[in-house]
Write a protein that holds these residues in place. Sequence first.
Motif, PDB file in Angstrom:
ATOM      1  N   ASP A 504      52.164 -16.358 -63.728  1.00 36.04           N
ATOM      2  CA  ASP A 504      51.469 -16.411 -65.020  1.00 36.04           C
ATOM      3  C   ASP A 504      50.377 -15.342 -65.009  1.00 36.04           C
ATOM      4  O   ASP A 504      49.394 -15.440 -64.276  1.00 36.04           O
ATOM      5  N   VAL A 505      50.576 -14.286 -65.815  1.00 35.81           N
ATOM      6  CA  VAL A 505      49.656 -13.146 -65.770  1.00 35.81           C
ATOM      7  C   VAL A 505      48.795 -13.062 -67.019  1.00 35.81           C
ATOM      8  O   VAL A 505      48.068 -12.076 -67.192  1.00 35.81           O
ATOM      9  N   THR A 506      48.844 -14.046 -67.904  1.00 37.15           N
ATOM     10  CA  THR A 506      47.982 -14.005 -69.077  1.00 37.15           C
ATOM     11  C   THR A 506      46.527 -14.084 -68.620  1.00 37.15           C
ATOM     12  O   THR A 506      46.177 -14.843 -67.712  1.00 37.15           O
ATOM     13  N   GLY A 507      45.669 -13.272 -69.260  1.00 34.96           N
ATOM     14  CA  GLY A 507      44.264 -13.230 -68.889  1.00 34.96           C
ATOM     15  C   GLY A 507      43.938 -12.208 -67.827  1.00 34.96           C
ATOM     16  O   GLY A 507      42.768 -12.013 -67.493  1.00 34.96           O
ATOM     17  N   LEU A 508      44.991 -11.545 -67.237  1.00 33.79           N
ATOM     18  CA  LEU A 508      44.755 -10.508 -66.238  1.00 33.79           C
ATOM     19  C   LEU A 508      44.706  -9.135 -66.893  1.00 33.79           C
ATOM     20  O   LEU A 508      45.305  -8.916 -67.951  1.00 33.79           O
ATOM     21  N   PRO A 509      44.000  -8.189 -66.299  1.00 35.79           N
ATOM     22  CA  PRO A 509      44.095  -6.811 -66.786  1.00 35.79           C
ATOM     23  C   PRO A 509      45.549  -6.362 -66.754  1.00 35.79           C
ATOM     24  O   PRO A 509      46.331  -6.776 -65.886  1.00 35.79           O
ATOM     25  N   ALA A 510      45.948  -5.520 -67.669  1.00 40.84           N
ATOM     26  CA  ALA A 510      47.346  -5.123 -67.824  1.00 40.84           C
ATOM     27  C   ALA A 510      47.913  -4.559 -66.532  1.00 40.84           C
ATOM     28  O   ALA A 510      49.044  -4.873 -66.142  1.00 40.84           O
ATOM     29  N   ALA A 511      47.191  -3.722 -65.816  1.00 38.09           N
ATOM     30  CA  ALA A 511      47.692  -3.106 -64.590  1.00 38.09           C
ATOM     31  C   ALA A 511      47.935  -4.166 -63.517  1.00 38.09           C
ATOM     32  O   ALA A 511      48.962  -4.143 -62.810  1.00 38.09           O
ATOM     33  N   ASP A 512      47.013  -5.120 -63.369  1.00 34.18           N
ATOM     34  CA  ASP A 512      47.184  -6.176 -62.375  1.00 34.18           C
ATOM     35  C   ASP A 512      48.371  -7.071 -62.718  1.00 34.18           C
ATOM     36  O   ASP A 512      49.121  -7.506 -61.842  1.00 34.18           O
ATOM     37  N   ALA A 513      48.516  -7.363 -64.009  1.00 35.85           N
ATOM     38  CA  ALA A 513      49.618  -8.209 -64.447  1.00 35.85           C
ATOM     39  C   ALA A 513      50.960  -7.551 -64.146  1.00 35.85           C
ATOM     40  O   ALA A 513      51.893  -8.190 -63.654  1.00 35.85           O
ATOM     41  N   GLU A 514      51.055  -6.272 -64.433  1.00 34.86           N
ATOM     42  CA  GLU A 514      52.320  -5.553 -64.189  1.00 34.86           C
ATOM     43  C   GLU A 514      52.647  -5.530 -62.694  1.00 34.86           C
ATOM     44  O   GLU A 514      53.790  -5.751 -62.288  1.00 34.86           O
ATOM     45  N   ALA A 515      51.642  -5.313 -61.854  1.00 35.12           N
ATOM     46  CA  ALA A 515      51.881  -5.287 -60.404  1.00 35.12           C
ATOM     47  C   ALA A 515      52.361  -6.647 -59.901  1.00 35.12           C
ATOM     48  O   ALA A 515      53.257  -6.727 -59.053  1.00 35.12           O
ATOM     49  N   ALA A 516      51.785  -7.724 -60.410  1.00 36.23           N
ATOM     50  CA  ALA A 516      52.181  -9.065 -59.973  1.00 36.23           C
ATOM     51  C   ALA A 516      53.623  -9.370 -60.344  1.00 36.23           C
ATOM     52  O   ALA A 516      54.379  -9.957 -59.557  1.00 36.23           O
ATOM     53  N   VAL A 540      45.832  -9.051 -70.856  1.00 37.51           N
ATOM     54  CA  VAL A 540      47.101  -9.579 -71.358  1.00 37.51           C
ATOM     55  C   VAL A 540      46.845 -10.815 -72.206  1.00 37.51           C
ATOM     56  O   VAL A 540      46.199 -11.773 -71.754  1.00 37.51           O
ATOM     57  N   VAL A 541      47.367 -10.750 -73.424  1.00 36.08           N
ATOM     58  CA  VAL A 541      47.231 -11.871 -74.352  1.00 36.08           C
ATOM     59  C   VAL A 541      48.369 -12.872 -74.140  1.00 36.08           C
ATOM     60  O   VAL A 541      48.152 -14.091 -74.134  1.00 36.08           O
ATOM     61  N   VAL A 559      52.078  -8.542 -73.927  1.00 36.69           N
ATOM     62  CA  VAL A 559      51.310  -8.144 -75.109  1.00 36.69           C
ATOM     63  C   VAL A 559      49.843  -8.065 -74.689  1.00 36.69           C
ATOM     64  O   VAL A 559      49.296  -9.032 -74.145  1.00 36.69           O
ATOM     65  N   VAL A 560      49.222  -6.888 -74.923  1.00 35.86           N
ATOM     66  CA  VAL A 560      47.867  -6.620 -74.447  1.00 35.86           C
ATOM     67  C   VAL A 560      46.896  -6.588 -75.621  1.00 35.86           C
ATOM     68  O   VAL A 560      47.225  -6.082 -76.709  1.00 35.86           O
ATOM     69  N   SER A 561      45.677  -7.092 -75.414  1.00 37.03           N
ATOM     70  CA  SER A 561      44.660  -7.139 -76.471  1.00 37.03           C
ATOM     71  C   SER A 561      44.042  -5.744 -76.710  1.00 37.03           C
ATOM     72  O   SER A 561      43.781  -4.999 -75.758  1.00 37.03           O
TER      73      SER A 561
END
Length: 628
Positions: A504-516, A540-541, A559-561
């Motif tokens: 679950d990567v919502t709430g993470l910076p986009a780069a961190d979310a993509e890496a996870a 990430v929204v 989807v990014v804010s």
Amino acid sequence: MIGRLIDGRYQVRSRIARGGMATVYLATDLRLERRVAIKIMHGHLADDNTFKTRFVQEARSAARLAHPNVVNVFDQGQDADMAYLVMEYLPGITLRDLLKDYKRLTPEQTVDIMDAVVAGLAAAHQAGIVHRDLKPENVLLADDGRIKLGDFGLARAVSANTATGQALLGTIAYLSPELVTRGVADARSDIYALGIMMYEMLTGEQPYVGEAPMQIAYQHANDSVPQPSSKNPAVPHELDELVHWATARDPNERPSDARELLLRLREIEPLVRGTADAALLATAPVTSAMGETAPLAATRVLDPAISSAAVAPATDEPGETDASKLAATAQRRHRRGYWIFAFVLLLTGLAAGTGWYFGAGPGALQAVPETATLTPDAATDVLEDAGFAVVLDERNDPVVAEGLVSGTDPAAGARAQRGSAVRLFVSLGPRILTVPQVLGMSEADARAALGEFTVADEAVEQFSADAAAGTVIALLDGGGAPLPPTYAERGAITLVVSVGPIPDVTGLPAADAEAALVDAGLTVGHGEDVFSDDVEAGIVVSQTPNADPMHPGDTVTLVVSKGPDLVEVPNVITGQTVAQARAQLEALEFAVSSNVPEFLEGAVVATVQSPAAGERVKRGSEIQVNFG
């Protein structure tokens, strides 16, 4: 793997068998144009140096042996991430398959098979190699009658007899007491395993059974193997003694190696087959009649030392008396010669008749022809043409289609007397078995529990929030549909294994979310960024999808804010009427209010605006345009 070309040389054709460390395939050596068996280490073991070392050790151990009763090793290597071993291909069955079909073997059959197995093991022991995994699964019975010992995956040099950290190697049913208690294996440990195998061949069961492996191990360490004749009275005393000798709990009381066991086995073979006594009985009449009685009788009659005084009392005509005595003796000698000649003729006739009976007559041995996969009528014709009587029977077979012949008893290739009955088995198709409950098990445990089915080499991986990574969450049939509760023996099954929850990567910076997501084996896609009053820009929204079922390689869209939607307020009081100011602001999606009546907006110039020009406010905010 089917169809794959390994190392640019070996074309994989089909799967033969699967074990705990590797899978064996039938392949074609394109360079030498011959069929070979290629053993490929399981992918999940490729990174384990212990298993790799053991795999290479098997190649080196077997390659050191050149014996007709040991499976030949041709090649060993690595192709990409796969370690492989190339061996000779022996179409046939294992001793385990034979025991499953026949339950137990006759003493003669046991001696035949053990002679070959012990001879192969004797060659290994002479080369300084301890097998350490002797069991019926590793004895190969080829269709052409050859018997070979294979699978040296646990073999080690005789000097390397301490199994540090892994005391229990091989199969628990065949482990010697010293291997159970001290983790030490030498040539005498192989002898113990041979004794257990011989017991199983003669009785149809293993000497020790238990609900848990440790119960069986305890019996190996503390009990003595019973005599096979206690379970099968047909077992001769000589084989009882051989099993007792081979399975002594004290290694010092067993044969020192397989060569010593082989010498004893070959000593008792004639006794087991009943040929020694028969040979003595057959030669005894000939020896007494021809080799002793006749020559000695003739010698006594013709011996010059015999005088007239010794032959008879004196008479008035000694010469005549001597002549009559000699004539009588000669007559008796001729009569004895006739009897001896008649006896020889009788023996010759019996030998010739016996030779005809067992060589070309009704008692002759004939190889049972191959009839598998034929129709019952066609198979009956083949067997009757070969001189056998046919008895129809039925049995389940996981390979041969229902209604076709699955085999015979005696098996194809075995030699039996002409005119004897051959049982012809018609396939009932595979057994329908209850599928074991394996959901929640580890993949390895599930594969072991599903041993009567054909489990695909590669499992399907799937994300699951409810199951730990590495555990089985579903079973699929050969067509990819959910597996029913009952299924055909050796039917194709694919395991579905959990890889854990979707990150679950919502709430993470986009780069961190993509890496996870990439680390979890997922592909990342990007949706259109959105304004958000609650989520700051670059965070990430949402992610889609965010629920099962998903598999590694699937795409998750992020989807990014863009942060709040702020717009700069323009200057609308520079000589414009209120109506003109309203139009300019509404074009920017602002709400407009004014203290000027609507019907005068076109005539009155706007002089005041709030918020002031240049401020950034949220799109849709209210802007006041007044006069005054």
